[in-house]
Design an enzyme around this catalytic site. Structure first.
Site, PDB file in Angstrom:
ATOM      1  N   SER A   1     -84.257  17.599  37.186  1.00  0.00           N
ATOM      2  CA  SER A   1     -85.395  16.776  36.755  1.00  0.00           C
ATOM      3  C   SER A   1     -85.313  15.383  37.347  1.00  0.00           C
ATOM      4  O   SER A   1     -86.336  14.738  37.547  1.00  0.00           O
ATOM      5  CB  SER A   1     -85.412  16.659  35.230  1.00  0.00           C
ATOM      6  OG  SER A   1     -85.689  17.900  34.645  1.00  0.00           O
TER       7      SER A   1
ATOM      8  N   GLU B   1     -92.524  20.620  43.293  1.00  0.00           N
ATOM      9  CA  GLU B   1     -92.218  19.343  43.951  1.00  0.00           C
ATOM     10  C   GLU B   1     -90.927  19.557  44.744  1.00  0.00           C
ATOM     11  O   GLU B   1     -89.871  19.819  44.156  1.00  0.00           O
ATOM     12  CB  GLU B   1     -92.025  18.271  42.867  1.00  0.00           C
ATOM     13  CG  GLU B   1     -91.802  16.874  43.385  1.00  0.00           C
ATOM     14  CD  GLU B   1     -91.621  15.865  42.233  1.00  0.00           C
ATOM     15  OE1 GLU B   1     -91.094  16.245  41.162  1.00  0.00           O
ATOM     16  OE2 GLU B   1     -91.988  14.691  42.419  1.00  0.00           O
TER      17      GLU B   1
ATOM     18  N   ASN C   1     -91.096  12.959  37.513  1.00  0.00           N
ATOM     19  CA  ASN C   1     -90.359  12.560  36.316  1.00  0.00           C
ATOM     20  C   ASN C   1     -90.087  11.067  36.196  1.00  0.00           C
ATOM     21  O   ASN C   1     -89.704  10.596  35.135  1.00  0.00           O
ATOM     22  CB  ASN C   1     -89.063  13.365  36.190  1.00  0.00           C
ATOM     23  CG  ASN C   1     -89.361  14.742  35.641  1.00  0.00           C
ATOM     24  OD1 ASN C   1     -90.386  14.935  34.981  1.00  0.00           O
ATOM     25  ND2 ASN C   1     -88.511  15.709  35.910  1.00  0.00           N
TER      26      ASN C   1
ATOM     27  N   HIS D   1     -88.163  21.199  42.532  1.00  0.00           N
ATOM     28  CA  HIS D   1     -88.449  20.915  41.127  1.00  0.00           C
ATOM     29  C   HIS D   1     -89.588  21.830  40.677  1.00  0.00           C
ATOM     30  O   HIS D   1     -90.767  21.534  40.884  1.00  0.00           O
ATOM     31  CB  HIS D   1     -88.791  19.430  40.983  1.00  0.00           C
ATOM     32  CG  HIS D   1     -89.044  19.009  39.585  1.00  0.00           C
ATOM     33  ND1 HIS D   1     -89.942  18.030  39.239  1.00  0.00           N
ATOM     34  CD2 HIS D   1     -88.528  19.460  38.411  1.00  0.00           C
ATOM     35  CE1 HIS D   1     -89.969  17.889  37.938  1.00  0.00           C
ATOM     36  NE2 HIS D   1     -89.126  18.752  37.407  1.00  0.00           N
TER      37      HIS D   1
HETATM   38  P1  NAD Z   1     -81.398  24.858  29.478  1.00  0.00           P
HETATM   39  O1  NAD Z   1     -80.546  23.995  28.625  1.00  0.00           O
HETATM   40  O2  NAD Z   1     -82.469  25.678  28.875  1.00  0.00           O
HETATM   41  O3  NAD Z   1     -80.477  25.846  30.360  1.00  0.00           O
HETATM   42  C1  NAD Z   1     -79.353  25.410  31.065  1.00  0.00           C
HETATM   43  C2  NAD Z   1     -78.451  26.621  31.263  1.00  0.00           C
HETATM   44  O4  NAD Z   1     -77.363  26.243  32.121  1.00  0.00           O
HETATM   45  C3  NAD Z   1     -77.824  27.129  29.955  1.00  0.00           C
HETATM   46  O5  NAD Z   1     -78.127  28.506  29.777  1.00  0.00           O
HETATM   47  C4  NAD Z   1     -76.337  26.911  30.161  1.00  0.00           C
HETATM   48  O6  NAD Z   1     -75.520  27.873  29.522  1.00  0.00           O
HETATM   49  C5  NAD Z   1     -76.249  26.994  31.675  1.00  0.00           C
HETATM   50  N1  NAD Z   1     -75.010  26.429  32.215  1.00  0.00           N
HETATM   51  C6  NAD Z   1     -74.345  25.327  31.810  1.00  0.00           C
HETATM   52  N2  NAD Z   1     -73.224  25.163  32.545  1.00  0.00           N
HETATM   53  C7  NAD Z   1     -73.192  26.196  33.435  1.00  0.00           C
HETATM   54  C8  NAD Z   1     -72.276  26.579  34.444  1.00  0.00           C
HETATM   55  N3  NAD Z   1     -71.181  25.871  34.703  1.00  0.00           N
HETATM   56  N4  NAD Z   1     -72.545  27.710  35.165  1.00  0.00           N
HETATM   57  C9  NAD Z   1     -73.651  28.442  34.912  1.00  0.00           C
HETATM   58  N5  NAD Z   1     -74.559  28.119  33.953  1.00  0.00           N
HETATM   59  C10 NAD Z   1     -74.322  27.011  33.217  1.00  0.00           C
HETATM   60  O7  NAD Z   1     -82.027  23.860  30.576  1.00  0.00           O
HETATM   61  P2  NAD Z   1     -83.347  24.069  31.462  1.00  0.00           P
HETATM   62  O8  NAD Z   1     -84.500  23.491  30.735  1.00  0.00           O
HETATM   63  O9  NAD Z   1     -83.398  25.443  31.992  1.00  0.00           O
HETATM   64  O10 NAD Z   1     -83.029  23.044  32.648  1.00  0.00           O
HETATM   65  C11 NAD Z   1     -82.165  23.403  33.722  1.00  0.00           C
HETATM   66  C12 NAD Z   1     -82.355  22.395  34.847  1.00  0.00           C
HETATM   67  O11 NAD Z   1     -83.717  22.420  35.279  1.00  0.00           O
HETATM   68  C13 NAD Z   1     -82.054  20.962  34.437  1.00  0.00           C
HETATM   69  O12 NAD Z   1     -81.477  20.265  35.506  1.00  0.00           O
HETATM   70  C14 NAD Z   1     -83.439  20.412  34.112  1.00  0.00           C
HETATM   71  O13 NAD Z   1     -83.493  19.024  34.229  1.00  0.00           O
HETATM   72  C15 NAD Z   1     -84.261  21.108  35.168  1.00  0.00           C
HETATM   73  N6  NAD Z   1     -85.691  21.280  34.863  1.00  0.00           N
HETATM   74  C16 NAD Z   1     -86.109  21.567  33.597  1.00  0.00           C
HETATM   75  C17 NAD Z   1     -87.455  21.742  33.345  1.00  0.00           C
HETATM   76  C18 NAD Z   1     -87.951  22.091  31.960  1.00  0.00           C
HETATM   77  O14 NAD Z   1     -89.173  22.030  31.721  1.00  0.00           O
HETATM   78  N7  NAD Z   1     -87.090  22.507  31.031  1.00  0.00           N
HETATM   79  C19 NAD Z   1     -88.389  21.639  34.393  1.00  0.00           C
HETATM   80  C20 NAD Z   1     -87.919  21.388  35.687  1.00  0.00           C
HETATM   81  C21 NAD Z   1     -86.566  21.204  35.918  1.00  0.00           C
END
Ligand code: NAD
Length: 284
Positions: free
Chosen positions: A120, A153, A191, A141
């Site tokens: 993000s 993005e 963001n 992104h």
């Molecule tokens: P989330 O918390 O739903 O999922 C993150 C996952 O990563 C979890 O299942 C966790 O167990 C896993 N994880 C943690 N450490 C790990 C490791 N060492 N190896 C493998 N897996 C591991 O988070 P999310 O919302 O899916 O966000 C993930 C990324 O995407 C973040 O960087 C976030 O900023 C980005 N993002 C999120 C959104 C959104 O709307 N949620 C949109 C775009 C980008």
């Protein structure tokens, strides 16, 4: 480069949607997370979403749900990434966790593999520095929910090559998505604006200026937004919002990014939004 196998790291909100979209686009997917429980929840979620997609538009999904699912292999071992052509990383928005992941997968993945960070806010150039292949690292992104959002993005890090951007565009075209390419600065375009807006909306709530419903209604009805900032925060995940605004605060050393104390309090209280049923609103 022809992409056959895609490694998806993280099976949370974003990784789950990505694995589904990639499998629907006929890529073989290896989905990696830290526990079998998380992976089996992700698989169940993908199955449910595929069934729904098929029911709503059978022509758009001619294949059976099982056939799409058969292209997704779940694993807790990074060793499974030995033959991937492309990796999309979606672990929590914390530099220490992401850095560790790149250190782990870099020596395992084939030299030609491209790494896309679905972050993000964290700088892509910083992420690339955790690998031995900085020209093959870029930001992708994706928007949430991934299967429904046609635009991505794409972020060009300091060392990202034209070939890497070209490969990423090919992958997106196969997934039926378009992109806008921007330069690398923490938070990118989306963001740097969105996180400030959401954080300020939480300050409004903290200052008791309006209820969550009224804040969101103003954005929906006055500005024509599909969702207000607090509904959007629930969809993204309040933990992810907090980590992202913390990244921006640390990256720019600018007080305008200081996280709202109410946001911190809600995350500490376990209110993470839609993904666990409670945020600014409650969900079934
Ligand atoms: P989330 O918390 O739903 O999922 C993150 C996952 O990563 C979890 O299942 C966790 O167990 C896993 N994880 C943690 N450490 C790990 C490791 N060492 N190896 C493998 N897996 C591991 O988070 P999310 O919302 O899916 O966000 C993930 C990324 O995407 C973040 O960087 C976030 O900023 C980005 N993002 C999120 C959104 C959104 O709307 N949620 C949109 C775009 C980008």
């Amino acid at each position: 480069m022809s992409i056959k196998q895609v490694g998806v790291v993280g099976a949370g909100v974003m990784g789950t949607g990505l694995a589904q979209s990639l499998a629907q686009a006929r890529f073989d997917v290896i989905l990696l997370d830290i526990s079998d429980d998380i992976l089996s929840r992700a698989r169940g979620e993908i199955r449910k979403n595929l069934r729904l997609a098929k029911m709503l538009d059978p022509q758009a999904m001619p294949e059976s749900v099982d056939s799409v699912l058969s292209r997704i292999t779940c694993t807790t071992e990074a060793g499974g990434f030995g033959a991937v052509d492309f990796v999309i990383e979606n672990v929590v928005e914390k530099w220490a966790v992401k850095e560790q992941v790149y250190h782990e997968i870099d020596p395992i993945c084939p030299p030609h593999a491209v790494f896309a960070a679905n972050t993000s806010a964290i700088s892509i150039t910083r992420i690339a520095s955790a690998t031995g292949r900085p020209s093959q690292v870029l930001g992708m992104h994706f928007m949430n929910p991934v299967p429904m959002k046609p635009m991505v993005e794409v972020i060009r890090g300091y060392h990202t090559s034209e070939q890497t951007l070209h490969t990423a565009r090919e992958l997106l075209t196969t997934m039926g998505k378009s992109c806008v390419v921007v330069q690398d600065m923490p938070g990118f375009v989306s963001n740097r604006v969105l996180m400030l807006t959401i954080n300020e909306a939480v300050f409004l709530l903290q200052d008791q200026v309006a209820s969550a419903e009224d804040v969101d209604t103003i954005f929906r009805s006055c500005f024509g937004h599909k969702m207000g900032p607090l509904e959007t925060a629930d969809l993204i995940g309040l933990d992810t919002i907090l980590y992202s605004i913390e990244v921006l605060y640390e990256s720019y050393n600018d007080s305008k990014y200081r996280p709202c104390p109410l946001l911190k309090k809600m995350v500490d209280a376990g209110l993470h939004g839609r993904k666990n049923g409670r945020g600014f609103y409650t969900y079934e």
